[in-house]
Structures are given as structure tokens and as C-alpha cells.
Motif scaffolding. Structure first.
Motif, PDB file in Angstrom:
ATOM      1  N   VAL A 294       0.707  -1.325  -0.148  1.00 36.52           N
ATOM      2  CA  VAL A 294       0.046   0.137   0.018  1.00 36.52           C
ATOM      3  C   VAL A 294       0.922   1.081  -0.234  1.00 36.52           C
ATOM      4  O   VAL A 294       1.829   1.530   0.867  1.00 36.52           O
ATOM      5  CB  VAL A 294      -1.161   0.064   1.438  1.00 36.52           C
ATOM      6  CG1 VAL A 294      -1.777   1.110   1.161  1.00 36.52           C
ATOM      7  CG2 VAL A 294      -1.913  -1.177   1.193  1.00 36.52           C
ATOM      8  N   GLY A 295       0.649   2.220  -1.055  1.00 38.36           N
ATOM      9  CA  GLY A 295       1.439   3.593  -0.970  1.00 38.36           C
ATOM     10  C   GLY A 295       0.530   4.659  -0.522  1.00 38.36           C
ATOM     11  O   GLY A 295      -0.481   4.461  -0.073  1.00 38.36           O
ATOM     12  N   VAL A 296       1.036   5.741  -1.014  1.00 36.72           N
ATOM     13  CA  VAL A 296       0.383   6.947  -0.601  1.00 36.72           C
ATOM     14  C   VAL A 296      -0.659   7.425  -1.899  1.00 36.72           C
ATOM     15  O   VAL A 296       0.092   7.545  -2.956  1.00 36.72           O
ATOM     16  CB  VAL A 296       1.230   8.292  -0.248  1.00 36.72           C
ATOM     17  CG1 VAL A 296       0.917   9.252   0.048  1.00 36.72           C
ATOM     18  CG2 VAL A 296       2.178   7.680   0.908  1.00 36.72           C
ATOM     19  N   ASP A 297      -1.719   7.760  -1.714  1.00 34.10           N
ATOM     20  CA  ASP A 297      -2.550   8.002  -2.925  1.00 34.10           C
ATOM     21  C   ASP A 297      -2.651   9.578  -2.942  1.00 34.10           C
ATOM     22  O   ASP A 297      -2.364  10.104  -3.902  1.00 34.10           O
ATOM     23  CB  ASP A 297      -3.997   7.619  -2.720  1.00 34.10           C
ATOM     24  CG  ASP A 297      -4.780   7.828  -3.967  1.00 34.10           C
ATOM     25  OD1 ASP A 297      -4.546   7.302  -4.963  1.00 34.10           O
ATOM     26  OD2 ASP A 297      -5.368   8.908  -3.838  1.00 34.10           O
ATOM     27  N   HIS A 298      -2.999  10.321  -1.847  1.00 33.77           N
ATOM     28  CA  HIS A 298      -2.868  11.900  -1.955  1.00 33.77           C
ATOM     29  C   HIS A 298      -2.541  12.094  -0.325  1.00 33.77           C
ATOM     30  O   HIS A 298      -2.729  11.607   0.600  1.00 33.77           O
ATOM     31  CB  HIS A 298      -3.848  12.409  -2.460  1.00 33.77           C
ATOM     32  CG  HIS A 298      -5.283  12.290  -1.957  1.00 33.77           C
ATOM     33  ND1 HIS A 298      -6.073  10.994  -2.069  1.00 33.77           N
ATOM     34  CD2 HIS A 298      -6.018  12.805  -0.741  1.00 33.77           C
ATOM     35  CE1 HIS A 298      -6.996  10.874  -1.412  1.00 33.77           C
ATOM     36  NE2 HIS A 298      -6.866  12.056  -0.404  1.00 33.77           N
ATOM     37  N   ILE A 299      -2.169  13.633  -0.441  1.00 34.14           N
ATOM     38  CA  ILE A 299      -1.878  14.303   0.874  1.00 34.14           C
ATOM     39  C   ILE A 299      -2.530  15.564   0.980  1.00 34.14           C
ATOM     40  O   ILE A 299      -2.615  16.513  -0.032  1.00 34.14           O
ATOM     41  CB  ILE A 299      -0.400  14.606   1.287  1.00 34.14           C
ATOM     42  CG1 ILE A 299       0.234  13.235   1.111  1.00 34.14           C
ATOM     43  CG2 ILE A 299      -0.143  15.142   2.652  1.00 34.14           C
ATOM     44  CD1 ILE A 299       1.862  13.466   1.085  1.00 34.14           C
ATOM     45  N   THR A 300      -3.269  15.855   2.018  1.00 31.56           N
ATOM     46  CA  THR A 300      -4.059  17.162   2.041  1.00 31.56           C
ATOM     47  C   THR A 300      -3.463  17.948   3.181  1.00 31.56           C
ATOM     48  O   THR A 300      -3.593  17.461   4.548  1.00 31.56           O
ATOM     49  CB  THR A 300      -5.790  16.732   2.614  1.00 31.56           C
ATOM     50  OG1 THR A 300      -6.219  16.174   1.238  1.00 31.56           O
ATOM     51  CG2 THR A 300      -6.281  18.056   2.537  1.00 31.56           C
ATOM     52  N   LEU A 301      -3.062  19.136   2.880  1.00 30.94           N
ATOM     53  CA  LEU A 301      -2.640  20.119   4.093  1.00 30.94           C
ATOM     54  C   LEU A 301      -3.900  21.244   4.314  1.00 30.94           C
ATOM     55  O   LEU A 301      -4.393  21.857   3.079  1.00 30.94           O
ATOM     56  CB  LEU A 301      -1.528  20.718   3.543  1.00 30.94           C
ATOM     57  CG  LEU A 301      -1.013  21.904   4.411  1.00 30.94           C
ATOM     58  CD1 LEU A 301      -0.575  21.351   5.903  1.00 30.94           C
ATOM     59  CD2 LEU A 301       0.121  22.633   3.856  1.00 30.94           C
ATOM     60  N   ALA A 302      -4.342  21.197   5.458  1.00 33.42           N
ATOM     61  CA  ALA A 302      -5.614  22.072   5.829  1.00 33.42           C
ATOM     62  C   ALA A 302      -5.386  23.151   6.654  1.00 33.42           C
ATOM     63  O   ALA A 302      -4.499  22.767   7.897  1.00 33.42           O
ATOM     64  CB  ALA A 302      -6.625  21.163   6.303  1.00 33.42           C
TER      65      ALA A 302
END
Length: 847
Positions: free
Chosen positions: A172-180
Motif C-alpha cells: 500500500v502506498g500514498v495516494d494523496h496528501i491534504t494540508l488544511a
């Protein structure tokens, strides 16, 4: 007014307006000029609002520009637990490697942090040249970074460095990253989402952890030369950090087999084959390792060429390389082995097998490390035995040579060149595994009880794992690790490792238990299912029953449930082994439950009766338990009674004898015996079966005689396994039965026969029967006192009894008128009935 007074010059080093700011200023300028005459404060308020919007727009643009670029470049993502840049806590860390204009690979590190003291979100970069801090968002009150995995979860971001792209099949890898980010002064919220360049689409059956490095990493102008029957197998990703399109040279039947091939180049073989994944170079995962030095714990320094044999254990610093002497072989001790080669090469080309597994813990997973600057070659295979290297061969500047017919396995390999010939191709990277955990006793267990944990490790999708070790972890309800095994347990030849925990306490229940297979060069690590273990207060259940029980009687069984802490268990007890009145599940009252059984029998003795107390409490408090009692049942004593249908009978009568056995038994038979006073003994059926405790014997009429009377009639009950035998008897008398003779009426004639009389008589047996035979009629001589039985007078005539026992005399001759007469009647008797007479004075009359 905070946004008007902060140090804009320090926070915003760039000069001039952005396009958005320019448009806003041009748009609102006429409004400001037109409002001057309306009031200064209004103008200032408008100016304040406009400035805040400009600042908000600027923060969103700057953050988005840097964050999207950084995430798209990222090959690895760091979450809490691993230092990326500096020592400050960070929201998310990113790293990637790229070649500069001269071809040198440089690794870049970037961290996004929240500086609460200055209310800023900072971008910190720390490649060569020190840390550079750039505020990208001002007036930041809160900020979060969320990593979403390719399987839709966030479990891949637990801690430490994780691969932006899966490094092994089914990872399993990283699909997306969200910075809020939330800016409280203007109540402005914005978020930025980006995906790493290595992000992959969601795939079915993904699972397992990610690896920090691909099993095979070729760097520093790499090449792979394969010939003959050499097959290089990579269980995972084969990565080439090069822009060259001709790094793989193959001839004969040679082949490179990998789950994925990753390269900077669009093709990597002279034939133009295209890699499965094309992207920037991957970072060297071992570049930051600190080399061992002489004097460190467990370090052995070898100044000359090292000729190993037997068992190696710990860290070896080799000043002049390593070579096998002839066919010498060696294996690994409990601490594992790290061979750190300062100078010279490594030659494992004898004819004997070599085992290096697992690696030394501090340097895991490296087993052979060619020191920086050491470009000497490594010869890893011989002609027979398998060379098994339990960790990574880390030789970024060296050439690895594999030849001969012996196989080579390694947990990983970082090299500049790989030459493979002959039939002994290498296998790099571990085989996937799965681990299944069970606990005994199964949940729930008792307070203070230890568990026996069993982990079974299998290859994926199937096959046995026969090496490596398993670490067990027991976490209580507070999140604390407790009652763990003292150390990792070795896996046996069947893939099984076991652990006995310490005592588990009810107060810390429930526990979450997992097993981690730690893996080695051959097998990948895997984490088991989580076993939730509830711990309850133990109980004990004891049973008692009615003593001295005999067949046909019910038993009273009492179950008592106790707890060691003195509490009073509630709930139910279910009885088994008997049938209880009203059902077998009974509710505890004051910790006891009672069962009244049906009739029990000695033939089924002893009865094994079990009482099972069910787990109870809300929430569950008491652990279930059971107890047993053995109920012996003895055969019951019986009484047999005999009665006659006619205790005194006439000889011609049929007589029925009835035997009754009490208490009513469940079978058996009765034997009859009839004994005469004199003469022969009559009989009925010699044995008759009981029905509801009753048996009969019938003696036909004419069987008994007066001469044989009295008769003794005996009935003997045989008994069975449930009831004891018994007997009883009665006396049967046989005699003529007394009879009664009675005048019914006198009739007289009419006319000339007026003084003629007829007497009617009725004879009745004392047993209610009807006698037969004759009746003598008398005309008595004594007309005053009537007839007597002894002097009845002269027989006037005789009559025969009819079927009703009645007879009538013929009409008398003419009698003298006015004279007194008396009649008498005497029955003569028959074989069953005695004679009788009626000579009473009420039969007198006047003619």
C-alpha cells in the motif's frame, strides 16, 4: 487589526503585487475614492477588509505552489516519529532524489511545520547547505496534514518513513496528501491536496506494509550482465537510478523477473524494453547509517584476510576482505552477523553453503556492507551449496558476481553492477507472508490467568515458513504494553512460534494482542490478526444431589456458583444429564440454582449430571464455569399383594387372582403357585407379565374342589435391574354356598276351587347365584305353630326350580273351610348350594 500591524516586510520577502492583488486594487480603488466624503472610519474598515482578502489569497497561492510541487516530487513521505528537517514537530515530511546537471544524485528533504509562537506554517528544506525556512501561511491558528493510502485508508501513515509508491507487490502506498489550514483573524480556511509522482491507483487485494527500499537498487552508473541460464528473481521492485537506456545486457536464456521495474530512463535495455514505472531516482535508504568502529560492543576487528568457519556472531570489521578456504562453510549465531568490509573484496565462491541470517539488530537489514569508497567486487556463489544472506548486500560502488550452479538468496541488494552466469541466479527480496494468531484459552479468560499464544506463519498465498522469529505484543485497555513475551520466539519447521504471557488482569481488560513476524532474507515480515482478549472474574460451580436414591424416585440437584473475590454471581445454570422439571436452564437465586429431576433408575446409574454456569454480568463480569456430580441409584424394594375375585368360591366358579407390585416397576414378571389342602394342585399360566405393576392368574370353574380347600395361592415378582423381587399370597376357600328359601306368595282358587291353594317359593344362593334342583312342599300337621324344620309334616308335593330359582306347588286339594293351615318349603340343595328351608309361621292361613 492584526493584519495591518504585523511585520509584512519580514514575512513577505517577495516584492510587488501578484496578479490577483493588482486586480483587486484596481477594482476597489474607485470605491475608496468615492467613500472619502462619507467618513474615514468607513474607508479604513473597507481598507482593512480588502487587505485581509489580499493576504488570504497570497497565503493560499504560496502554500499551494510549494506544497503541490513538493508532494508531486516526493518518493517518501514522513509522518510523526522520524526526523526530517531539524528537530521541530512537523505536519508532514517529504523526500526525493534527483540527479543534478553533472549526474550526481542529490536527496532533498522538506518538512511542513506549524510554528505556534509566530502563527505561521513554515516550509523547511534541508538538503546540502543547511536548513531554509519559508513561511507559506501567516496568521495560522491550526493546521493538519492527512495522508490517504492507495487502499483508501490512513493506516499506511502510522509513523516513520513510508514509500510514496508501493515497493513490493500488493504493498500500500500514498495516494494523496491534504494540508488544511485555518487562519482565525479573518476566519479563513483553505486546503491543498496533491498526489506523489509514485502514487498508484487502488488495486484489489492490496495489503501489508511498505518497504523503505526496493529489494534491488542499482545506482552509480549501474549495469546488469546476464548470460547462460541465469535468472535473476526480484520479489518486489527492481530499481535503476540511471538515465541510461542500455543498462541490462542479456544473452542465452538469461532473464530478469521482478514484480515491478523502476527506472529513470524510458527504456533500459538495448532491445528497447520499457520499465513498468518511470520516475526520478530513488533515495539510498542506507546512506545515513553510521559505520561500526573498533571498540564498539560485539565488534570483532580482523586486520588480515578473514577466513570464516563455524558460527559467526556479531559485527566483524574486515580490513582486508573475506575469502573461503576451500570448501569451508559457516552459519550465523543468535546475534546475527554484519560484515563491514573496509578494504578488499568478499569471496564466497567455495563449494559449501553459507548462511548469514538474520542481520545484526542495530544495522538491520544490512548483512554485508562495503564501506564508502570500497569498490572491490563480491563473488557470492559456488558450485553446490546455496549462499543465503539474511539481509541486504549493501555495495553501492561495487560489482556483485554470481556464477556457478549454486543458488544465492539475499534480503536486498544495493550495487553498481551485477554479473550473473551459469545456473545459479540470485533471488533478491523476501517472499510475502501472512501470520495468524490464536490464544488459549480463547476469550474470555480468567482474572490472573496467563495465555498461550500461537502464531502460524505461511508464505503468500500458501506454503510453509520455516525460519525467522515472531514478536508478540499484548496491549491493555489503557494502551499500555503489558504481559509481552520476554523476547521474540523462533519459528519452527512448521511455521509456528509460541509465547506464554504473564497473568492478565480483569481491571485492564480488554487486551489487544498481535504477533509480528519479523522476517528475514527469505521471507517478508507480516502482522497477524488482532486477538481481542476479554478477562473476567473466574467462578467455580459445584453440584450436590439427593443421597441414597432408589429407582423411580426424583433427585434434587443444587448448583452453587462462587467467585474468588467474594462477589455473588448472577445469571443462569444449565443442567445436563437429567431432565429437570420446568426446563433445564435455571436462574441463580443467591448464587444457587435447583433442578428437580424426573424418576431415575438404577439401570442407568450412576447419572453424570453437569451444571454449566454461563458468562454473566452487564457488562460481562463473571466467567462461565461448570461442575459435575455423580448420582448413584439403587434398585428399589417392592411389595407384592394377591387378592382373589372370590375368596370363598363354589366348586364350579371361575376365580381370578390379581397380583399388584408396589411401587410400580418398569417390567418383570410374576410366577404363580397354587397349593391344595389335599389332592392335586391346580394351576394357571406359570408366569405372567406385569402391566402397570399388575399381573393376573385365572382358574376355571370346576378346578377347585371342596376336598382340596383351602388353597394357598402365591405370586412371586421376579424383579429387574431397577426393582428388587418380592412375593405375596392369599387363601382360597371352596365350599357349597348357603341358600335361602322364601315363600313369595300363596294363591287360592275361585268358585268350586275356592279352598284350593298354590304356594310359590324363591331360592337364592348367598353368593347371589341361582341354585338348581328340587323344592319339597309340606302341609304342616301343627296348624297352630306352623311347620318346623325338623317336623315339617308330610310332603304335599315337589317342585323343580326354574332358571330364576323359583318353583310353585300344584294346587292343594280342597281344604276345610275355616280351618287353619300352615305350609312349609325345603330346598334340597345341589352340588354348589346347601339345602335350606322356609317353615316360618308367616306361611299359615285359614281355609
Amino acid at each position: 487589526m492584526r493584519r495591518l500591524t504585523r511585520k509584512v516586510a519580514e514575512q513577505r520577502p517577495e516584492a510587488g503585487f501578484t496578479l490577483v492583488e493588482l486586480l483587486i486594487v484596481v477594482t476597489i480603488l474607485p470605491l475608496i475614492v468615492g467613500a472619502i466624503t462619507a467618513g474615514f472610519i468607513t474607508t479604513l474598515n473597507n481598507r482593512d477588509t480588502t487587505t485581509a482578502r489580499l493576504m488570504d489569497s497570497h497565503d493560499a497561492q504560496i502554500t499551494s505552489t510549494y506544497f503541490v510541487r513538493d508532494v508531486k516530487s516526493a518518493q517518501y513521505v514522513a509522518t510523526s516519529g522520524t526526523t526530517v528537517c531539524g528537530t521541530a514537530s512537523y505536519l508532514v515530511g517529504l523526500s526525493w532524489s534527483a540527479a543534478n546537471s553533472s549526474g550526481t544524485v542529490i536527496t532533498y528533504y522538506v518538512a511542513y511545520t506549524l510554528d505556534a509562537a509566530h502563527s505561521t506554517v513554515n516550509r523547511i528544506s534541508c538538503q546540502s547547505g543547511g536548513n531554509k525556512v519559508l513561511p507559506v501561511s501567516h496568521d495560522a491558528g491550526t493546521a493538519t496534514a492527512t495522508v490517504t493510502c492507495t487502499d483508501g485508508t490512513t493506516s499506511c501513515a502510522a509513523s516513520g518513513l513510508i514509500a510514496a509508491a508501493p515497493q513490493k507487490k500488493n504493498d500500500v502506498g500514498v495516494d494523496h496528501i491534504t494540508l488544511a489550514i485555518h487562519e482565525p483573524t479573518s476566519n479563513f480556511d483553505f486546503s491543498v491536496t496533491a498526489s506523489p509522482q509514485g502514487a498508484v491507483a487502488k488495486a484489489a487485494n492490496q495489503g501489508g506494509g511498505t518497504s523503505l527500499a526496493p529489494p534491488l537498487l542499482m545506482e552509480n552508473n549501474p549495469t546488469i550482465n546476464q548470460s547462460g541460464n541465469c535468472h535473476t528473481t526480484v520479489n518486489g521492485v527492481a530499481a535503476f537510478n540511471t538515465t541510461s537506456n542500455n543498462v541490462l545486457n542479456q544473452s542465452g536464456n538469461a532473464a530478469l523477473n521482478a514484480d515491478e521495474i523502476y527506472s529513470q530512463a524510458t527504456s533500459f535495455q538495448g532491445g528497447g524494453s520499457t520499465p513498468k514505472v518511470v520516475g526520478p531516482p530513488l533515495a539510498d535508504p542506507y546512506a545515513t547509517l553510521t559505520p561500526p568502529v573498533q571498540g564498539d560492543p560485539d565488534v570483532t576487528y580482523v586486520s588480515g584476510t578473514f577466513y570464516p568457519s563455524g558460527q559467526l556472531n556479531g559485527i566483524y570489521i574486515l580490513n582486508n576482505g573475506l575469502a573461503l578456504s576451500g570448501n569451508t562453510s559457516f552459519t550465523t549465531g543468535s546475534k546475527g552477523v554484519l560484515l563491514y568490509v573496509l578494504h578488499g573484496g568478499v569471496d564466497l565462491s567455495g563449494n559449501s553453503g553459507v548462511t548469514l541470517a538474520p542481520p545484526y539488530a542495530k544495522y538491520a537489514p544490512v548483512s554485508i556492507w562495503m564501506a564508502p569508497g570500497n569498490s572491490s567486487g563480491l563473488n557470492l556463489s559456488g558450485n553446490s551449496g546455496v549462499t543465503s544472506i539474511g539481509g541486504t548486500v549493501y555495495a553501492p560502488n561495487s560489482t556483485v558476481n554470481i556464477s556457478g550452479n549454486g543458488g544465492v538468496t539475499a534480503g536486498g541488494m544495493v550495487a553498481s553492477s551485477l554479473n550473473c552466469s551459469g545456473n545459479g541466479g540470485p533471488t533478491v527480496g523476501p517472499t510475502g507472508t501472512s501470520t495468524t494468531l490464536t490464544a488459549s484459552p480463547a476469550s474470555p479468560s480468567a482474572d490472573g490467568q496467563a495465555l498461550h499464544l500461537t502464531a502460524t506463519v505461511q508464505q503468500s498465498p500458501d506454503g510453509t515458513v520455516d525460519s525467522g522469529s515472531v514478536a508478540f505484543q499484548v496491549v491493555d485497555k489503557n494502551g499500555s504494553t503489558t504481559a509481552d513475551c520476554a523476547s521474540a520466539a523462533s519459528v519452527n519447521s512448521s511455521g509456528v512460534a509460541t509465547c506464554d504471557t504473564g497473568p492478565l488482569a480483569k481491571a485492564l481488560s480488554p487486551y489487544q494482542i498481535t504477533a509480528l513476524y519479523q522476517g528475514n532474507a527469505t521471507y517478508d515480515s507480516s502482522t497477524s490478526n488482532t486477538v481481542t482478549q476479554r478477562v473476567l472474574m473466574s467462578t467455580s460451580t459445584s453440584l450436590s444431589a439427593t443421597p441414597n436414591l432408589t429407582s423411580g424416585n426424583a433427585a434434587t440437584i443444587t448448583a452453587t456458583v462462587t467467585a474468588p473475590d467474594g462477589s455473588t454471581p448472577t445469571g443462569t445454570v444449565t443442567f445436563a444429564g437429567v431432565t429437570c422439571s420446568g426446563g433445564n436452564t435455571k436462574t441463580l437465586v443467591a448464587a444457587t440454582a435447583t433442578c428437580t429431576s424426573g424418576a431415575l433408575l438404577a439401570s442407568q446409574s450412576p447419572y453424570a449430571v453437569t451444571g454449566t454456569y454461563a458468562e454473566s454480568g452487564s457488562p460481562s463480569t463473571w466467567l462461565g464455569s461448570s461442575g459435575q456430580v455423580s448420582i448413584p441409584v439403587s434398585p428399589a424394594a417392592t411389595t407384592t399383594t394377591v387378592v382373589s375375585s372370590k375368596p370363598t368360591s363354589k366348586p364350579s366358579a371361575q376365580v381370578v387372582f390379581t397380583a399388584t407390585v408396589s411401587p410400580t416397576p418398569n417390567g418383570g414378571s410374576v410366577a404363580w403357585a397354587i397349593t391344595a389342602h389335599s389332592g392335586s394342585n391346580p394351576s394357571c399360566s406359570s408366569t405372567t407379565a406385569l402391566s402397570s405393576g399388575v399381573a393376573t392368574c385365572t382358574v376355571n370353574g370346576g378346578t377347585f374342589t371342596i376336598a382340596g380347600s383351602p388353597y394357598t395361592v402365591k405370586a412371586t415378582y421376579s424383579g429387574n435391574t431397577d426393582y428388587n423381587g418380592s412375593n405375596g399370597s392369599t387363601t382360597q376357600n371352596v365350599a357349597n354356598i348357603g341358600s335361602a328359601t322364601a315363600f313369595v306368595s300363596l294363591t287360592h282358587g275361585t268358585g268350586s276351587s275356592l279352598h284350593k291353594y298354590t304356594d310359590h317359593v324363591k331360592v337364592t344362593g348367598s353368593d347371589g347365584g341361582i341354585p338348581t334342583g328340587q323344592v319339597f312342599f309340606y302341609l304342616c300337621a301343627n296348624a297352630t305353630t306352623g311347620c318346623t324344620a325338623t317336623t315339617p309334616g308330610a310332603v304335599k308335593t315337589t317342585g323343580t326350580l326354574d332358571g330364576t330359582g323359583a318353583a310353585a306347588s300344584p294346587a292343594s286339594s280342597a281344604l276345610t273351610a275355616g280351618k287353619r293351615y300352615c305350609f312349609g318349603a325345603v330346598y334340597q340343595g345341589d352340588t354348589d348350594y346347601l339345602s335350606s328351608a322356609d317353615t316360618t309361621t308367616d306361611q299359615c292361613f285359614t281355609g
